[in-house]
Scaffold this motif. Sequence first.
Motif, mmCIF file in Angstrom:
data_model
loop_
_atom_site.group_PDB
_atom_site.id
_atom_site.type_symbol
_atom_site.label_atom_id
_atom_site.label_comp_id
_atom_site.label_asym_id
_atom_site.label_seq_id
_atom_site.Cartn_x
_atom_site.Cartn_y
_atom_site.Cartn_z
ATOM 1 N N ILE A 47 -0.839 27.570 28.204
ATOM 2 C CA ILE A 47 -0.196 26.473 27.472
ATOM 3 C C ILE A 47 -1.303 25.637 26.832
ATOM 4 O O ILE A 47 -2.204 25.161 27.520
ATOM 5 C CB ILE A 47 0.662 25.589 28.404
ATOM 6 C CG1 ILE A 47 1.734 26.418 29.106
ATOM 7 C CG2 ILE A 47 1.314 24.456 27.605
ATOM 8 C CD1 ILE A 47 2.540 25.635 30.137
ATOM 9 N N TRP A 48 -1.226 25.487 25.515
ATOM 10 C CA TRP A 48 -2.243 24.774 24.754
ATOM 11 C C TRP A 48 -1.603 23.611 24.021
ATOM 12 O O TRP A 48 -0.398 23.609 23.769
ATOM 13 C CB TRP A 48 -2.916 25.721 23.768
ATOM 14 C CG TRP A 48 -3.470 26.944 24.435
ATOM 15 C CD1 TRP A 48 -2.791 28.093 24.751
ATOM 16 C CD2 TRP A 48 -4.793 27.137 24.925
ATOM 17 N NE1 TRP A 48 -3.615 28.980 25.398
ATOM 18 C CE2 TRP A 48 -4.854 28.419 25.518
ATOM 19 C CE3 TRP A 48 -5.954 26.354 24.909
ATOM 20 C CZ2 TRP A 48 -6.014 28.941 26.088
ATOM 21 C CZ3 TRP A 48 -7.114 26.868 25.481
ATOM 22 C CH2 TRP A 48 -7.141 28.142 26.056
ATOM 23 N N GLY A 49 -2.398 22.631 23.662
ATOM 24 C CA GLY A 49 -1.871 21.458 22.978
ATOM 25 C C GLY A 49 -2.454 21.284 21.586
ATOM 26 O O GLY A 49 -3.634 21.576 21.359
ATOM 27 N N LEU A 50 -1.618 20.827 20.660
ATOM 28 C CA LEU A 50 -2.061 20.448 19.317
ATOM 29 C C LEU A 50 -1.549 19.045 19.022
ATOM 30 O O LEU A 50 -0.374 18.743 19.252
ATOM 31 C CB LEU A 50 -1.502 21.393 18.251
ATOM 32 C CG LEU A 50 -2.161 22.748 18.029
ATOM 33 C CD1 LEU A 50 -1.481 23.445 16.849
ATOM 34 C CD2 LEU A 50 -3.651 22.615 17.786
ATOM 35 N N ILE A 51 -2.434 18.204 18.517
ATOM 36 C CA ILE A 51 -2.038 16.865 18.081
ATOM 37 C C ILE A 51 -2.380 16.740 16.594
ATOM 38 O O ILE A 51 -3.539 16.547 16.231
ATOM 39 C CB ILE A 51 -2.770 15.772 18.894
ATOM 40 C CG1 ILE A 51 -2.410 15.875 20.378
ATOM 41 C CG2 ILE A 51 -2.412 14.386 18.355
ATOM 42 C CD1 ILE A 51 -3.147 14.870 21.264
ATOM 43 N N PRO A 52 -1.382 16.906 15.711
ATOM 44 C CA PRO A 52 -1.643 16.705 14.290
ATOM 45 C C PRO A 52 -1.828 15.222 13.998
ATOM 46 O O PRO A 52 -0.933 14.425 14.257
ATOM 47 C CB PRO A 52 -0.381 17.261 13.612
ATOM 48 C CG PRO A 52 0.684 17.207 14.651
ATOM 49 C CD PRO A 52 0.005 17.300 15.987
ATOM 50 N N ALA A 53 -2.987 14.847 13.505
ATOM 51 C CA ALA A 53 -3.303 13.422 13.301
ATOM 52 C C ALA A 53 -3.949 13.194 11.945
ATOM 53 O O ALA A 53 -4.905 12.432 11.812
ATOM 54 C CB ALA A 53 -4.228 12.934 14.423
ATOM 55 N N ALA A 54 -3.400 13.856 10.928
ATOM 56 C CA ALA A 54 -3.983 13.744 9.591
ATOM 57 C C ALA A 54 -3.195 12.794 8.693
ATOM 58 O O ALA A 54 -3.505 12.661 7.515
ATOM 59 C CB ALA A 54 -4.064 15.127 8.943
ATOM 60 N N GLY A 55 -2.179 12.117 9.259
ATOM 61 C CA GLY A 55 -1.358 11.214 8.461
ATOM 62 C C GLY A 55 -2.029 9.872 8.236
ATOM 63 O O GLY A 55 -2.993 9.509 8.912
ATOM 64 N N VAL A 56 -1.477 9.110 7.280
ATOM 65 C CA VAL A 56 -2.070 7.813 6.948
ATOM 66 C C VAL A 56 -1.246 6.635 7.443
ATOM 67 O O VAL A 56 -1.714 5.501 7.448
ATOM 68 C CB VAL A 56 -2.298 7.678 5.420
ATOM 69 C CG1 VAL A 56 -3.333 8.672 4.964
ATOM 70 C CG2 VAL A 56 -0.995 7.882 4.653
ATOM 71 N N GLY A 57 0.011 6.869 7.867
ATOM 72 C CA GLY A 57 0.802 5.808 8.481
ATOM 73 C C GLY A 57 1.025 4.588 7.619
ATOM 74 O O GLY A 57 0.799 3.460 8.048
ATOM 75 N N LEU A 58 1.503 4.769 6.395
ATOM 76 C CA LEU A 58 1.608 3.664 5.445
ATOM 77 C C LEU A 58 2.615 2.595 5.859
ATOM 78 O O LEU A 58 2.494 1.439 5.469
ATOM 79 C CB LEU A 58 1.994 4.213 4.063
ATOM 80 C CG LEU A 58 0.952 5.137 3.415
ATOM 81 C CD1 LEU A 58 1.469 5.671 2.092
ATOM 82 C CD2 LEU A 58 -0.358 4.398 3.210
#
Length: 240
Positions: free
Chosen positions: A7-18
């Motif tokens: 079991i592996w984890g990915l955290i997509p964190a490329a957003g800018v959160g406007l």
Amino acid sequence: MSNADGIWGLIPAAGVGLRMSSTKPKQYLLLRGRPVILHTLERLCRYPRLSGVMVGISSEDHDWQTHETEAERLPKFLGTYPGGETRAHTVLNGLKALAAHAHDNDWVLVHDAVRPCVRLSDIDALVNAVESGKEGGLLALPVADTVKRADKENRVAETVSREGLWRALTPQMFRIGDLRKALEQALVRGTEITDEAAAIEAAGGHPKLVAGHADNIKITLPGDLALAELFLKQQEKNSE
């Protein structure tokens, strides 16, 4: 699940959160004196059955470097990988980056960078619910409120039955190979993909909905930070 199926984890964190009206992406806003993303990463790394986790970072991200040393202290942190144009692209890049560590038949937990309050018990419930199947699943909440559909002038067009409606949360858990193929197909077709389950659905799958807790909030608006702090304090009292 056999020992071969990690079991592996990915955290997509490329957003800018406007929507946060901030000069910083929302994952870097401070929660109890530390950026939200470090709380999230640390929480995921605390899940005992996780083999390792990677974080997707935008090429225009100027904040991550400040916190990288702290992230590298976490024993299950495997490093970062380049983010993409959309969430789907970022997750797909992450699945390809995981190929250096994982097998196609392994599982991946994709978790929002701005959900720092996910309970380990909820992650465990998700894993236990889907690990014996093929199609994976996601944490979700049954819709409790009355739902209205609006017209273009924000007047009520209709009341929508909430029967069978759920709000999608994260983590979302799928076989690495299946999710990679589903995302690739969806991007080629131009299908709108708002979460990983949507890609699996577009490929004909039926992910399992696993009830989570309402404190697994997504930090989107400024007031959410105070709420997240409250939830973290409460979880500490309950030894979550």
